[in-house]
Write an enzyme that holds these catalytic residues in place. Structure first.
Site, PDB file in Angstrom:
ATOM      1  N   GLU A  91       5.657 -11.698 -14.198  1.00 22.12           N
ATOM      2  CA  GLU A  91       4.373 -12.000 -14.531  1.00 22.12           C
ATOM      3  C   GLU A  91       3.531 -13.223 -13.909  1.00 22.12           C
ATOM      4  O   GLU A  91       4.165 -13.937 -13.542  1.00 22.12           O
ATOM      5  CB  GLU A  91       4.508 -12.484 -16.027  1.00 22.12           C
ATOM      6  CG  GLU A  91       4.478 -11.389 -16.911  1.00 22.12           C
ATOM      7  CD  GLU A  91       4.585 -11.691 -18.571  1.00 22.12           C
ATOM      8  OE1 GLU A  91       4.802 -12.939 -18.813  1.00 22.12           O
ATOM      9  OE2 GLU A  91       4.784 -10.955 -19.305  1.00 22.12           O
TER      10      GLU A  91
ATOM     11  N   TYR B 281      10.953  -8.901 -13.252  1.00 19.25           N
ATOM     12  CA  TYR B 281       9.894  -9.191 -14.158  1.00 19.25           C
ATOM     13  C   TYR B 281       8.860 -10.493 -13.138  1.00 19.25           C
ATOM     14  O   TYR B 281       9.621 -11.261 -12.563  1.00 19.25           O
ATOM     15  CB  TYR B 281      10.541  -9.967 -15.479  1.00 19.25           C
ATOM     16  CG  TYR B 281       9.755  -9.399 -16.413  1.00 19.25           C
ATOM     17  CD1 TYR B 281       8.378  -9.336 -16.929  1.00 19.25           C
ATOM     18  CD2 TYR B 281      10.467  -8.447 -17.186  1.00 19.25           C
ATOM     19  CE1 TYR B 281       7.866  -8.644 -17.978  1.00 19.25           C
ATOM     20  CE2 TYR B 281      10.110  -7.884 -18.216  1.00 19.25           C
ATOM     21  CZ  TYR B 281       8.731  -7.788 -18.786  1.00 19.25           C
ATOM     22  OH  TYR B 281       8.068  -7.092 -19.706  1.00 19.25           O
TER      23      TYR B 281
ATOM     24  N   LYS C 168      -4.090  10.104  -7.235  1.00 22.80           N
ATOM     25  CA  LYS C 168      -4.998  11.079  -6.947  1.00 22.80           C
ATOM     26  C   LYS C 168      -4.984  11.470  -5.467  1.00 22.80           C
ATOM     27  O   LYS C 168      -3.891  11.822  -4.752  1.00 22.80           O
ATOM     28  CB  LYS C 168      -6.075  11.312  -7.484  1.00 22.80           C
ATOM     29  CG  LYS C 168      -5.919  11.054  -9.024  1.00 22.80           C
ATOM     30  CD  LYS C 168      -7.142  10.767 -10.081  1.00 22.80           C
ATOM     31  CE  LYS C 168      -6.677  10.577 -11.344  1.00 22.80           C
ATOM     32  NZ  LYS C 168      -7.858  10.224 -12.140  1.00 22.80           N
TER      33      LYS C 168
ATOM     34  N   ARG D 119       1.700   6.465  -9.572  1.00 23.78           N
ATOM     35  CA  ARG D 119       0.881   6.348 -10.516  1.00 23.78           C
ATOM     36  C   ARG D 119       0.367   4.769 -10.601  1.00 23.78           C
ATOM     37  O   ARG D 119       1.563   4.138 -10.727  1.00 23.78           O
ATOM     38  CB  ARG D 119       1.621   7.005 -12.086  1.00 23.78           C
ATOM     39  CG  ARG D 119       1.898   8.323 -11.796  1.00 23.78           C
ATOM     40  CD  ARG D 119       1.744   9.053 -13.101  1.00 23.78           C
ATOM     41  NE  ARG D 119       0.774   9.563 -13.498  1.00 23.78           N
ATOM     42  CZ  ARG D 119       0.241  10.971 -13.312  1.00 23.78           C
ATOM     43  NH1 ARG D 119       0.973  11.598 -12.304  1.00 23.78           N
ATOM     44  NH2 ARG D 119      -1.084  11.066 -13.720  1.00 23.78           N
TER      45      ARG D 119
ATOM     46  N   ASP E  31     -16.118   3.944  -9.969  1.00 24.19           N
ATOM     47  CA  ASP E  31     -14.699   4.448 -10.292  1.00 24.19           C
ATOM     48  C   ASP E  31     -14.462   5.668  -9.258  1.00 24.19           C
ATOM     49  O   ASP E  31     -15.010   6.728  -9.734  1.00 24.19           O
ATOM     50  CB  ASP E  31     -14.719   4.729 -11.722  1.00 24.19           C
ATOM     51  CG  ASP E  31     -13.406   5.428 -12.105  1.00 24.19           C
ATOM     52  OD1 ASP E  31     -12.481   5.507 -11.064  1.00 24.19           O
ATOM     53  OD2 ASP E  31     -12.926   5.697 -13.176  1.00 24.19           O
TER      54      ASP E  31
ATOM     55  N   THR F 107      -7.630   5.096  -9.198  1.00 25.73           N
ATOM     56  CA  THR F 107      -6.183   5.371  -9.380  1.00 25.73           C
ATOM     57  C   THR F 107      -5.543   5.442  -8.069  1.00 25.73           C
ATOM     58  O   THR F 107      -6.420   5.683  -6.996  1.00 25.73           O
ATOM     59  CB  THR F 107      -5.883   6.645 -10.114  1.00 25.73           C
ATOM     60  OG1 THR F 107      -6.551   7.586  -9.477  1.00 25.73           O
ATOM     61  CG2 THR F 107      -6.623   6.504 -11.623  1.00 25.73           C
TER      62      THR F 107
HETATM   63  C1  LIG Z   1      -8.016   9.913 -13.577  1.00 24.43           C
HETATM   64  C2  LIG Z   1      -9.102   9.094 -13.769  1.00 24.43           C
HETATM   65  C3  LIG Z   1      -9.000   7.687 -14.450  1.00 24.43           C
HETATM   66  C4  LIG Z   1      -7.794   7.548 -15.455  1.00 24.43           C
HETATM   67  O1  LIG Z   1      -6.661   7.393 -14.611  1.00 24.43           O
HETATM   68  P1  LIG Z   1      -5.211   7.420 -15.602  1.00 24.43           P
HETATM   69  O2  LIG Z   1      -4.458   6.995 -14.482  1.00 24.43           O
HETATM   70  O3  LIG Z   1      -5.000   8.797 -15.971  1.00 24.43           O
HETATM   71  O4  LIG Z   1      -5.212   6.475 -16.804  1.00 24.43           O
HETATM   72  C5  LIG Z   1     -10.255   6.821 -14.662  1.00 24.43           C
HETATM   73  N1  LIG Z   1     -11.303   7.463 -14.154  1.00 24.43           N
HETATM   74  C6  LIG Z   1     -11.298   8.468 -13.272  1.00 24.43           C
HETATM   75  C7  LIG Z   1     -12.735   8.588 -12.680  1.00 24.43           C
HETATM   76  C8  LIG Z   1     -10.396   9.230 -13.161  1.00 24.43           C
HETATM   77  O5  LIG Z   1     -10.505  10.299 -12.439  1.00 24.43           O
END
Ligand SMILES: *Cc1c(COP(=O)(O)O)cnc(C)c1O
Length: 433
Positions: A47, A45, A219, A225, A190, A216
């Site tokens: 925090e 933990y 990807k 993750r 994003d 993220t």
């Molecule tokens: C995948 C994605 C998210 C969300 O990610 P999660 O890990 O699935 O919550 C947010 N914004 C964009 C543009 C994404 O492609």
């Protein structure tokens, strides 16, 4: 290791080995990343932030989190990074929480146009707790920048949260930066889907134009993750307190204890992404997507936006009068894993959309190149042609029964199962590491 779970993990491993993962948000994390995530770090933990924890025993954890932060700062050349968001959706909610009060106006791209749920879609927190204004695409799948300008000037959003999950073309970040500046809005870029391509220099970078960048890590970055919130030089210039606001919004604003095992995985993937081999990977991802797109198009299929400038493409199945569900299910039987997807101005609802989305990040990690893309495109074309006779009923109530019978039928379809065998022998040539 006698738990039934491990048998299922083995089965899933086999599935991943023997099929083509062509969902553009997926990838294969390296063994090093997986080891970090599965390590004893999950027991701790922590925090708070490095040097300011609410629990004892965090000396080593601090070093790990600092390493992740330093690596991210170096790759993206930004003054501040938060590596604690549990995933992309929490990261975006944390940014909105840091910048807005409930009821403030947030502008984003429609889900149906390729934006993300968290960019203001009506059934999510981002659409419920804020006044969401959204823009879409024209009939051909292009953004209308003139219209977006007019909309932004009229609605004066406090935040423009811009990014794509199912849009194949590059965004004009300079445009979004200038619009945001002209109305005093925050530009949050994003880059969840395209971060790896930006590192490789094959997709435009928003870093000079945005105040905040979210991404993220699982990807195109090929990590665990998780997610990161990056504050740019421009962001700090607009508000020197922005880093503190972001950190407070993450913890204690929205989250408790950070997942330090995932943060360690982020540190590992950032090290991998700093190598020249990663740049070559990102370049190949785009080359592969283009090869796939051109083969599909030259055989008469329609692609949203007329092709791709990234890692993904969306096939518009309206000319074939086919449902995305019908095609995606058949491709799965053939060993090609994609997802159904809406197309611009889709007349069908999101559960029965008129397109499929596919991408090359994962199969490029396996080492596949243009030659394999042509082969895969050939299979996709054959599958689409094979299921052209299956038309989703107009009657909404009849659709469920139709799909059930259809799935049953194609699960034993020899034509599709034969393609699955060919797919499997291609997969054997490109083993997972
Ligand atoms: C995948 C994605 C998210 C969300 O990610 P999660 O890990 O699935 O919550 C947010 N914004 C964009 C543009 C994404 O492609």
């Amino acid at each position: 290791m006698s738990d039934k779970v491990f048998e299922l993990v083995k089965k899933e491993k086999k599935r991943q080995e023997n099929t083509l993962a062509m969902i553009p948000s997926e990838n294969y994390a390296s063994k090093a990343v997986r080891e970090a995530v599965g390590s004893v770090l999950m027991n701790k933990y922590a925090e708070g932030y490095p040097g300011k924890r609410y629990y004892q025993g965090n000396k080593i954890i601090d070093e790990i989190e600092n390493l992740a932060i330093e690596r991210a700062k170096k790759i993206f050349k930004v003054p501040h990074v938060n590596v604690q968001p549990y995933s992309g959706s929490p990261a975006n909610s944390e940014v909105l929480f840091a910048l807005c009060n409930t009821g403030d106006t947030v502008m984003g791209m429609k889900l149906s146009a390729g934006g993300h749920l968290t960019h203001g879609h009506d059934i999510t927190f981002s659409g419920k707790y804020f006044k969401s204004v959204q823009f879409g695409l024209d009939e051909k799948g292009f953004l209308n920048y003139k219209q977006i300008t007019a909309q932004a000037k009229l609605e004066k959003p406090k935040v423009m949260l811009i990014g794509t999950t199912a849009y194949p073309l590059a965004l004009d970040w300079k445009f979004f930066g200038e619009i945001a500046d002209s109305i005093g809005a925050w530009l949050v870029a994003d880059i969840s889907h395209v971060v790896g391509l930006i590192i490789a220099g094959v997709y435009p970078s928003p870093f000079p134009y945005a105040h905040i960048v979210t991404t993220t890590t699982h990807k195109t970055l090929r990590g665990p993750r998780g997610a990161m919130i990056l504050v740019t030089k421009k962001g700090v210039k607009k508000d020197p307190d922005l880093p503190t606001k972001i950190d407070k919004a993450v913890f204690p604003g929205m989250q408790g204890g950070p997942h330090e095992n995932a943060i360690a995985g982020i540190a590992v993937c950032l090290n991998e992404a700093s190598k020249t081999s990663f740049k070559a990977y990102g370049k190949q991802v785009v080359k592969n997507a283009k090869a796939l797109a051109s083969t599909l198009q030259s055989s008469g299929l329609t692609l949203v936006g007329g092709g791709t400038e990234s890692h993904l493409l969306v096939i518009d199945l309206r000319p074939e009068k086919l449902s995305g569900n019908v095609v995606a299910e058949a491709l799965e039987i053939a060993g090609i894993i994609v997802n159904k997807n809406s197309v611009p101005n889709d007349h069908m609802p999101p559960i029965y959309p008129s397109g499929v989305r596919l991408g090359t990040p994962a199969i490029t990690t396996r080492g596949m190149k243009e030659k394999e893309m042509k082969q895969i495109a050939g299979w996709i074309l054959k599958v689409i042609e094979h299921v052209e006779i299956y038309k989703l009923p107009e009657n909404i109530k009849a659709r469920g029964t139709f799909m059930k019978a259809y799935k049953d039928k194609i699960s034993k379809d020899k034509f599709l199962l034969d393609i699955a065998k060919e797919v499997q022998s291609l997969c054997k040539k490109f083993p997972l590491k």
